[in-house]
Write a protein that holds these residues in place. Structure first.
Motif, PDB file in Angstrom:
ATOM      1  N   ALA A  65      43.145  36.450  41.033  1.00 63.17           N
ATOM      2  CA  ALA A  65      43.274  38.007  41.801  1.00 63.17           C
ATOM      3  C   ALA A  65      43.233  37.660  43.230  1.00 63.17           C
ATOM      4  CB  ALA A  65      42.025  38.678  41.418  1.00 63.17           C
ATOM      5  N   ILE A  66      43.757  38.582  44.110  1.00 65.15           N
ATOM      6  CA  ILE A  66      44.092  38.627  45.362  1.00 65.15           C
ATOM      7  C   ILE A  66      42.926  39.727  46.044  1.00 65.15           C
ATOM      8  CG2 ILE A  66      46.164  37.588  46.168  1.00 65.15           C
ATOM      9  CD1 ILE A  66      47.463  40.017  45.398  1.00 65.15           C
ATOM     10  N   ASP A  67      42.276  39.469  47.039  1.00 66.64           N
ATOM     11  CA  ASP A  67      41.500  40.355  47.749  1.00 66.64           C
ATOM     12  C   ASP A  67      42.444  41.164  48.906  1.00 66.64           C
ATOM     13  OD1 ASP A  67      41.394  38.908  49.878  1.00 66.64           O
ATOM     14  OD2 ASP A  67      39.345  38.161  49.823  1.00 66.64           O
ATOM     15  N   GLN A  68      41.678  42.024  49.288  1.00 64.91           N
ATOM     16  CA  GLN A  68      42.353  42.977  50.612  1.00 64.91           C
ATOM     17  C   GLN A  68      42.936  41.965  51.642  1.00 64.91           C
ATOM     18  OE1 GLN A  68      43.194  46.306  50.219  1.00 64.91           O
ATOM     19  NE2 GLN A  68      42.456  46.065  48.193  1.00 64.91           N
ATOM     20  N   ALA A  69      42.265  40.945  51.777  1.00 66.16           N
ATOM     21  CA  ALA A  69      42.627  40.208  52.980  1.00 66.16           C
ATOM     22  C   ALA A  69      43.767  39.328  52.489  1.00 66.16           C
ATOM     23  CB  ALA A  69      41.523  39.349  53.463  1.00 66.16           C
ATOM     24  N   GLY A  70      44.393  39.217  51.476  1.00 70.53           N
ATOM     25  CA  GLY A  70      45.368  38.352  50.946  1.00 70.53           C
ATOM     26  C   GLY A  70      44.909  37.140  50.480  1.00 70.53           C
ATOM     27  N   ASN A  71      43.583  36.907  50.239  1.00 70.47           N
ATOM     28  CA  ASN A  71      42.973  35.529  49.761  1.00 70.47           C
ATOM     29  C   ASN A  71      43.094  35.403  48.346  1.00 70.47           C
ATOM     30  OD1 ASN A  71      41.943  35.060  52.470  1.00 70.47           O
ATOM     31  ND2 ASN A  71      40.371  36.304  52.281  1.00 70.47           N
ATOM     32  N   ILE A  72      43.342  34.418  47.827  1.00 70.90           N
ATOM     33  CA  ILE A  72      43.398  34.304  46.308  1.00 70.90           C
ATOM     34  C   ILE A  72      42.038  34.027  45.825  1.00 70.90           C
ATOM     35  CG2 ILE A  72      44.188  32.965  44.526  1.00 70.90           C
ATOM     36  CD1 ILE A  72      46.608  34.106  46.053  1.00 70.90           C
ATOM     37  N   THR A  73      41.456  35.001  45.046  1.00 68.48           N
ATOM     38  CA  THR A  73      40.189  34.818  44.486  1.00 68.48           C
ATOM     39  C   THR A  73      40.168  34.255  43.256  1.00 68.48           C
ATOM     40  OG1 THR A  73      39.983  37.158  43.726  1.00 68.48           O
ATOM     41  CG2 THR A  73      39.137  36.476  46.089  1.00 68.48           C
ATOM     42  N   GLU A  74      39.098  33.758  42.674  1.00 70.89           N
ATOM     43  CA  GLU A  74      39.215  33.303  41.402  1.00 70.89           C
ATOM     44  C   GLU A  74      39.105  34.310  40.116  1.00 70.89           C
ATOM     45  OE1 GLU A  74      34.699  32.007  40.020  1.00 70.89           O
ATOM     46  OE2 GLU A  74      35.698  30.648  41.496  1.00 70.89           O
ATOM     47  N   PHE A  75      39.894  33.991  39.091  1.00 67.23           N
ATOM     48  CA  PHE A  75      39.876  35.072  37.807  1.00 67.23           C
ATOM     49  C   PHE A  75      38.548  35.553  37.473  1.00 67.23           C
ATOM     50  CE2 PHE A  75      39.321  35.673  33.359  1.00 67.23           C
ATOM     51  CZ  PHE A  75      40.497  36.778  33.180  1.00 67.23           C
TER      52      PHE A  75
ATOM     53  N   ILE B  72      33.593  38.589  43.933  1.00 71.35           N
ATOM     54  CA  ILE B  72      33.674  38.345  45.437  1.00 71.35           C
ATOM     55  C   ILE B  72      32.629  38.369  45.980  1.00 71.35           C
ATOM     56  CG2 ILE B  72      36.173  39.499  45.720  1.00 71.35           C
ATOM     57  CD1 ILE B  72      34.722  41.643  46.540  1.00 71.35           C
ATOM     58  N   ASN B  73      32.521  37.684  47.111  1.00 69.81           N
ATOM     59  CA  ASN B  73      31.205  37.666  48.017  1.00 69.81           C
ATOM     60  C   ASN B  73      31.164  39.146  48.731  1.00 69.81           C
ATOM     61  OD1 ASN B  73      29.945  35.627  47.104  1.00 69.81           O
ATOM     62  ND2 ASN B  73      31.464  34.075  48.486  1.00 69.81           N
ATOM     63  N   VAL B  74      30.111  39.824  48.495  1.00 63.89           N
ATOM     64  CA  VAL B  74      30.026  41.170  49.380  1.00 63.89           C
ATOM     65  C   VAL B  74      29.197  40.768  50.490  1.00 63.89           C
ATOM     66  CG1 VAL B  74      29.708  43.618  49.513  1.00 63.89           C
ATOM     67  CG2 VAL B  74      30.527  42.377  47.227  1.00 63.89           C
ATOM     68  N   SER B  75      29.583  41.081  51.710  1.00 66.80           N
ATOM     69  CA  SER B  75      28.733  40.835  52.990  1.00 66.80           C
ATOM     70  C   SER B  75      28.240  42.240  53.298  1.00 66.80           C
ATOM     71  CB  SER B  75      29.589  40.251  53.813  1.00 66.80           C
ATOM     72  OG  SER B  75      28.895  39.589  54.985  1.00 66.80           O
ATOM     73  N   LEU B  76      26.986  42.285  53.579  1.00 69.17           N
ATOM     74  CA  LEU B  76      26.167  43.251  54.282  1.00 69.17           C
ATOM     75  C   LEU B  76      26.494  43.453  55.737  1.00 69.17           C
ATOM     76  CD1 LEU B  76      23.078  43.550  52.203  1.00 69.17           C
ATOM     77  CD2 LEU B  76      25.190  44.805  51.853  1.00 69.17           C
ATOM     78  N   PRO B  77      26.651  44.545  56.546  1.00 70.55           N
ATOM     79  CA  PRO B  77      26.733  44.458  57.736  1.00 70.55           C
ATOM     80  C   PRO B  77      25.672  43.775  58.599  1.00 70.55           C
ATOM     81  CG  PRO B  77      26.220  46.856  56.902  1.00 70.55           C
ATOM     82  CD  PRO B  77      26.445  45.742  55.801  1.00 70.55           C
TER      83      PRO B  77
ATOM     84  N   ALA C  33      31.699  50.389  50.536  1.00 70.85           N
ATOM     85  CA  ALA C  33      33.261  50.033  50.646  1.00 70.85           C
ATOM     86  C   ALA C  33      33.496  49.337  51.906  1.00 70.85           C
ATOM     87  CB  ALA C  33      34.245  51.319  50.744  1.00 70.85           C
ATOM     88  N   SER C  34      34.122  47.992  51.935  1.00 70.82           N
ATOM     89  CA  SER C  34      34.391  47.382  53.304  1.00 70.82           C
ATOM     90  C   SER C  34      35.466  46.864  53.111  1.00 70.82           C
ATOM     91  CB  SER C  34      33.193  46.421  53.301  1.00 70.82           C
ATOM     92  OG  SER C  34      33.461  45.275  52.367  1.00 70.82           O
ATOM     93  N   PHE C  35      35.962  46.012  54.231  1.00 72.25           N
ATOM     94  CA  PHE C  35      37.281  45.205  54.213  1.00 72.25           C
ATOM     95  C   PHE C  35      37.351  44.511  52.979  1.00 72.25           C
ATOM     96  CE2 PHE C  35      40.161  41.815  55.349  1.00 72.25           C
ATOM     97  CZ  PHE C  35      41.482  42.681  55.508  1.00 72.25           C
ATOM     98  N   ILE C  36      36.348  43.894  52.445  1.00 74.33           N
ATOM     99  CA  ILE C  36      36.463  42.980  51.450  1.00 74.33           C
ATOM    100  C   ILE C  36      35.887  43.755  50.001  1.00 74.33           C
ATOM    101  CG2 ILE C  36      35.121  40.871  50.382  1.00 74.33           C
ATOM    102  CD1 ILE C  36      36.933  40.315  52.508  1.00 74.33           C
TER     103      ILE C  36
END
Lengths: 724, 92
Positions: A204-214, A279-284, A383-386
């Protein structure tokens, strides 16, 4: 990189406009490029004009999400050029000067025709502008990370600049370059898709354009006792259940179950993060301190009283005993809990409940939860950028093969379609439902398995197997597309940019070849997006650019810039047509104002500003509707308002001025009226769609025949006066 | 000036009637084939899933066919129109 290519392209287009602006000092230069464009350039410019946001973004998006039904638009749009070539091109070129009203009025010199035709041009242009602006907003969001409405405003401002500086000469060359590049790069994209082949586990691709695993969406077995759903996997806890009831039939339409699960929080680079849904969800950053407080500090001792664990904490200066387990902190709406001495993110998300062979299955869904005055939650986390909706769209089986290792490399155009049409090929298509959970508004997206044989034939958007209403909708759309092309004002004015009728014919043929080839590519781009895990479930319009993103960032930047230029080109053409209707038809001819050449061009530019402003507003309002569908409506209005009068004027000698006026008025009023009371508009008004008095998706099947009828009846009634 | 005819329409077009007649005939031929596509979808939608050639179903073959036929018929139309225009030019 993407932004750089994008900006270079836009700057180039605007510079070209300013340069060509010097050539557009006269009215003929402004509105018709001096009538001196070569037919090959004009033909490709036709393609550039016609291959709008709807063709590129909307059709690919609809094919990606609804299969072959999206391709119906490609077929209909192209068939419309046959009407343009065989019936309209040359005669219209002979009759007209700048606008379609000129052509209609060439025989009668009637101020009523000028007024009616100008109004119809304005209405059709505005209807056609809406999807283009929606497409613009959609494109800018992932590329420049701007909100949708800023995208719409940006396009509005650039286009108004282009149109106000140079008029038709500028838009012609912009469309020529854009049309040619769009076809070239779409071909490259399709070749890349075929080369990539077909597999079951595309990244898959995340919002930053990074390819993430299936990521494989989960299906849980569950049991139901007293309205409580208990998943067999006990790491999930049942919270609540929601039944969506069909307001008309009062039957349960679908059921969703809210489950919670704890995901371990790990401190990395001073940020707590957890791995969830691929995906790795990061907290603020400000959450780090709060959560450290929940952790057991080294100096703290666990105190055991009656088998319950406590620790000392200092609260308001006082040292008190608090529970060790279950202590929690809410970060942006996400509950983080302490359990067994470890920190967890407690995710609450919705699952679709299905009964398969008498057993309850819970299918993992994606959700957007909006609560007043609180952070938007995506899949249960802030919701965040990632943390955005994950891209979707994959195959569950390739011709019956379900092993993740099974794949077909470097396929060819025929095998690609043959495999996807196979009865044993299974698509995971994502559908959506909205419901309320307390004061939160939930939009749930969930996968549905559909056979390739069903995806690759009409029936998902137009349920042609189910009822006659759907069949009529389908016929109505195909009629609108067939008859709409030859009635679009921005296409009609392009016949006046070439020197003679034979050049008009030849440029139409170039256009048909270029557009036809492009439409064949749309099927591959749409299906490529459907199986390569690149679809945004909330916005089908971005399918083609996201498909390009999965191939590489450079091609993504070029395709996005081209799509943006596509919008620019089409919108400029439409605004020119609309400003021509105001300046030339309404003010110069209908109102007979005595204006100098310069004044007329200035009035045209002022009209361009006004129409551009209206387009910006409407582009923001119609944000969530598929652009191809919106264009279908514009075609229906154009076909109803303009085509009957054009055809009858050319082929029926008894046509009168009053007949033409009646036909235009009936066509515009009926088509717009039917659209305003249709289910789609009711959805936009926030009203139940089943309450819409007109249950048609496309009005053409009613409005086109009645527009013809109005012309015939009124012409026959006004014959006697002529004879007398 | 504003309303002056900016294009070269002054030369009489002797092939006009021929071109209009040919255009109408070709329009009706295409319309019939297009209507056939709609009719199958409405009356026998499942037929569209039937495999026709190279594993491709009727929906794909007919859909591509409509697009390719549009290009071919446009080229045929242009060929005959241009030929007629040339004939009249030579006669003149």
């Amino acid at each position: 990189m993407a932004v750089f290519i994008f900006v270079i392209f836009v700057v180039f287009v605007i510079s070209l406009s300013f340069y060509l602006g010097n050539k557009a000092k006269s009215a003929s230069g402004y509105f018709a490029a001096g009538g001196q464009i070569h037919w090959i350039v004009n033909g490709i410019a036709f393609a550039g004009d016609y291959l709008s946001a709807a063709s590129f973004l909307g059709i690919c998006g609809m094919i990606a999400t609804l299969g072959y039904d999206g391709f119906l638009y490609s077929i209909g749009y192209l068939a419309g050029w046959i009407v343009a070539l065989f019936v309209v091109a040359e005669p219209l070129k002979k009759l007209g000067k700048f606008t379609f009203a000129d052509a209609l009025d060439a025989k009668f010199n009637s101020s009523g025709i000028q007024l009616a035709a100008a109004i119809s041009t304005l209405v059709v242009s505005i209807f056609y502008l809406i999807p283009q602006m929606v497409g613009a907003g959609t494109l800018v969001t992932p590329l420049l990370h701007l909100d949708h409405h800023w995208g719409v405003i940006l396009v509005g401002v650039i286009v108004i600049t282009i149109v106000a500086t140079a008029g038709m000469a500028s838009t012609t060359y912009v469309q020529f370059i854009k049309g040619a590049m769009l076809i070239i790069f779409s071909t490259i994209l399709v070749i890349s898709v075929l080369y990539k082949g077909i597999n079951l586990v595309p990244p898959a691709i995340d919002q930053a354009g990074n390819i993430t695993e299936f990521y494989k969406y989960k299906i849980l077995d569950a049991q139901e006792t007293n309205n409580i759903i208990i998943p067999v996997d006990n790491s999930y806890t049942f919270i609540s259940q929601k039944k969506i009831i069909d307001t008309k039939t009062k039957k349960i339409q679908s059921e969703f179950v809210k489950l919670s699960k704890n995901y371990p929080l790990i401190l990395k680079d001073n940020h707590f993060q957890f791995n969830y849904m691929g995906i790795n969800v990061s907290l603020p950053e400000d959450a780090t301190e709060k959560l450290k407080n929940l952790s057991l500090e080294q100096s703290e001792q666990i105190i055991n009283i009656n088998n319950t664990k406590y620790i000392h904490k200092t609260i308001n200066g006082e040292k008190v005993l608090v529970l060790y387990e279950g202590r929690s902190e809410i970060i942006d709406g996400l509950r983080c809990v302490m359990q067994d001495g470890k920190l967890f993110a407690k995710i609450e998300n919705w699952w679709k409940k299905e009964n398969i062979d008498g057993k309850i299955k819970l299918i993992e869904a994606q959700t957007v939860s909006v609560r007043p005055n609180e952070a938007v939650m995506i899949n249960g986390a802030p919701a965040s950028f990632i943390n955005q909706l994950r891209t979707v769209g994959t195959l569950e089986a390739i011709s019956g093969n379900t092993s993740p290792d099974y794949k077909i490399d470097k396929t060819n155009p025929i095998i690609f379609l043959a495999i996807l049409s196979d009865d044993k090929t299974i698509f995971n298509q994502w559908k959506s439902t909205k419901f309320n959970d307390g004061n939160a508004q939930i939009t749930a997206y969930y996968p549905k398995q559909i056979k390739g044989s069903a995806v690759m034939r009409p029936g998902q958007f137009f349920k042609i197997e189910s009822s006659w209403k759907e069949k009529i909708d389908f016929i109505s759309l195909m009629l609108a597309l067939f008859l709409g092309t030859a009635s679009l004002p921005h296409i009609l004015i392009r016949y006046y940019t070439v020197p003679n009728p034979s050049a008009a014919r030849k440029s139409t043929i170039v256009a048909i070849a270029a557009i036809g080839f492009f439409y064949i590519l749309t099927l591959y781009m749409g299906l490529g997006a459907a199986i390569n895990n690149v679809l945004n479930p909330a916005d089908s319009n971005m399918s083609a650019p996201l498909l390009a993103k999965s191939i590489g960032m450079t091609i993504f930047a070029i395709i996005s810039a081209l799509a943006f230029a596509t919008v620019l080109g089409t919108v400029s053409g439409l605004i020119i047509a609309a400003s021509g209707a105001v300046a030339h038809d309404l003010l110069d001819r209908f109102s007979n104002l005595k204006m100098s050449e310069k004044q007329k061009v200035n009035v045209g530019k002022l009209a361009a500003f006004t129409v551009g402003f209206i387009a910006i507003i409407l582009g923001i309002i119609f944000k969530s509707v598929n652009v191809s569908f919106l264009v279908g409506l514009a075609f229906a209005v154009a076909a109803s308002a303009n085509l009957p009068s054009i055809v009858m004027l050319l082929f029926w000698k008894k046509t009168t001025a009053a007949g033409i006026i009646a036909s235009i008025i009936v066509g515009v009023t009926l088509s717009v009226g039917l659209i305003l009371f249709s289910p789609v508009m009711y959805a936009l008004y926030g009203l139940p769609i089943e309450n819409a008095p007109i249950q048609l998706k496309s009005p053409a099947i009613i409005s086109v025949p009645l527009s013809f009828l109005a012309l015939i009846i009124v012409s026959l009634l006004t014959q006697k006066k002529i004879e007398k | 000036m504003f309303h002056k005819n900016i294009t070269d329409n002054t030369e009489p077009d002797y092939a006009e009637n021929y071109k209009i007649k040919l255009g109408v005939i070709m329009f009706f031929i295409y319309s019939l084939i297009y209507a056939g596509f709609i009719a199958i979808n409405v009356l026998a939608p499942l037929l569209m899933a039937k495999k026709i050639i190279f594993g491709l179903n009727l929906a794909v073959v007919y859909g591509f066919g409509l697009i390719i036929f549009a290009v071919i018929s446009a080229l045929i139309y242009n060929h005959f129109c241009s030929k007629k225009e040339e004939t009249f030019k030579q006669k003149k």
